[in-house]
Design an enzyme around this catalytic site. Sequence first.
Site, PDB file in Angstrom:
ATOM      1  N   LYS A 152       0.844  -1.201   0.000  1.00 13.30           N
ATOM      2  CA  LYS A 152       0.000   0.000   0.000  1.00 13.30           C
ATOM      3  C   LYS A 152       0.874   1.244   0.000  1.00 13.30           C
ATOM      4  O   LYS A 152       1.882   1.315   0.722  1.00 13.30           O
ATOM      5  CB  LYS A 152      -0.903  -0.014   1.232  1.00 13.30           C
ATOM      6  CG  LYS A 152      -1.838   1.182   1.341  1.00 13.30           C
ATOM      7  CD  LYS A 152      -2.659   1.077   2.625  1.00 13.30           C
ATOM      8  CE  LYS A 152      -3.626   2.235   2.788  1.00 13.30           C
ATOM      9  NZ  LYS A 152      -4.410   2.135   4.043  1.00 13.30           N
TER      10      LYS A 152
ATOM     11  N   SER B 297      -9.367  -0.292   7.759  1.00 20.06           N
ATOM     12  CA  SER B 297      -8.857  -0.073   6.403  1.00 20.06           C
ATOM     13  C   SER B 297      -8.310  -1.283   5.685  1.00 20.06           C
ATOM     14  O   SER B 297      -8.100  -1.229   4.471  1.00 20.06           O
ATOM     15  CB  SER B 297      -7.794   1.028   6.411  1.00 20.06           C
ATOM     16  OG  SER B 297      -8.386   2.278   6.618  1.00 20.06           O
TER      17      SER B 297
ATOM     18  N   SER C 125      -9.258   2.016   3.631  1.00 19.37           N
ATOM     19  CA  SER C 125      -8.417   2.760   2.713  1.00 19.37           C
ATOM     20  C   SER C 125      -7.412   1.911   1.954  1.00 19.37           C
ATOM     21  O   SER C 125      -6.709   2.400   1.076  1.00 19.37           O
ATOM     22  CB  SER C 125      -7.662   3.848   3.487  1.00 19.37           C
ATOM     23  OG  SER C 125      -6.792   3.260   4.463  1.00 19.37           O
TER      24      SER C 125
END
Length: 481
Positions: A95, A195, A171
């Site tokens: 990420k 997330s 996220s």
Amino acid sequence: MTQSDPSPQSTSFTPATELPFIPATELIAGFRSGAVSPVEATRAALEAIERYDGAVNAFVLVDAEGALAAAKESEVRWQRGEPLGPGDGVPTSIKDALWTKGWPTLRGSTMIDEAGPWDEDAPAVARLRETGAVILGKTTTPEYSWKGVTDSSKYGATGNPWDPSKTSGGSSGGSATSVGLGMGAWSLGTDGGGSVRIPAAFTGTVALKPTYGLIPLFPPSAFGTLSHAGPMTRTVRDAAALLDVVTGFDARDWSAMPTPGTSFLAGIDGGVAGLKIAYSSDLGFVDNQPEVEELVRAAVGVLAEAGAEVTEVDPGFADPVDAFNVLWWSGAAKVLSAYTVDDRVDPGLRRVAELGSSYTASDFLDATAERMELGLLMGRFHQQCDVLITPTVPITAFPIGQDVPDGWSSPDWTSWTPYTYPFNLTQQPALSVPCGFTSDGLPVGLQIVGARHADALTLRVGQAYQAATDWHSRTPTLEAR
């Protein structure tokens, strides 16, 4: 449908078109036996990225040349019988919220200077390199990972593998979509309020938010001790294998736990017979979509049939959203305080940062006190049960590019994620596994919450569920773009 989880020792590999979906644990067995090579696995992942990423926008950076070079080095090590570690050769993504040496970490923001310097890896990324994992690139995130969907003015929105017109969640939406479409077996995400678990539920994949401090973080998050790093995979066994790699003490994180002395794969097939499972359909304050509630209840029934002692009971706390928002919005204010903010910054982030800047020290301490009370309550609750099961999210994926569903009563992402953020407040391990699909073909997630430090038991329960079902083996059919 009931199905046994295949033993890595007896794996027969599928055709190349399906190679991207082979779990990492089985890939490693194949690397060891010579049935498949790290180069073949990496090429398959890169081909999946080439085929599908135009439709879903999961990656912000792909280093195909570097990945293939790393895979060739891994292949040589396996041929010599000298792998660097248990993840050598596994195609992996990161990420774009975690530092990566030599690559920019822009966090979905226009405010960060791409020039760097980028001369240090985050602890978990360093552990991946040490084990020989093949790092394919970096995945999308909303600006500073501040919300439960994945879109930004910097990189655009990330779609769902099952329907690209729907959100991937967030996220860590890019990571969830990447593993969901076979664009690498492993991905590493972060979770400050759900997330990794929210996008896992929306995409039909697996994600673990481990006990806080088990995966060290550096640099520290502006959102403080709410933020965790976590593995994102297609199977629970893979999540345990990735957790083995990325845990371990790192002096850069003052709250890092000691390096675990036992593999998280040890005992993962121990089953649930005799375990005490608490099931809460709504935590006492949540409204679920009917199909979500139906599928999660059926999943709990699977665990009961496997021998667990299931009791339907709520933990007994009121919605802690106000306390969470004080802490989270304060972090948003801290993020933006370092920059000159313009119209390119996510308007929702600007809104909550303004709210965060209005809070007093007393407000923050009151929220922290509520957090501590919740932690105490859950600590006592787990003296009576081994794990708590809830839905991961009370709804399914909604249209892409929105912070909340159509016609929603609140503009806040926390208004539709009531099952995830409480356990960031308490720092407990929480695992999301797929437990079915609604009538419109969208995945639903089952959340398994363990007591602090009971990560291995939490994974064991998830593995028992996956051993009895085949939802995790379903793959989306997506038109290439």
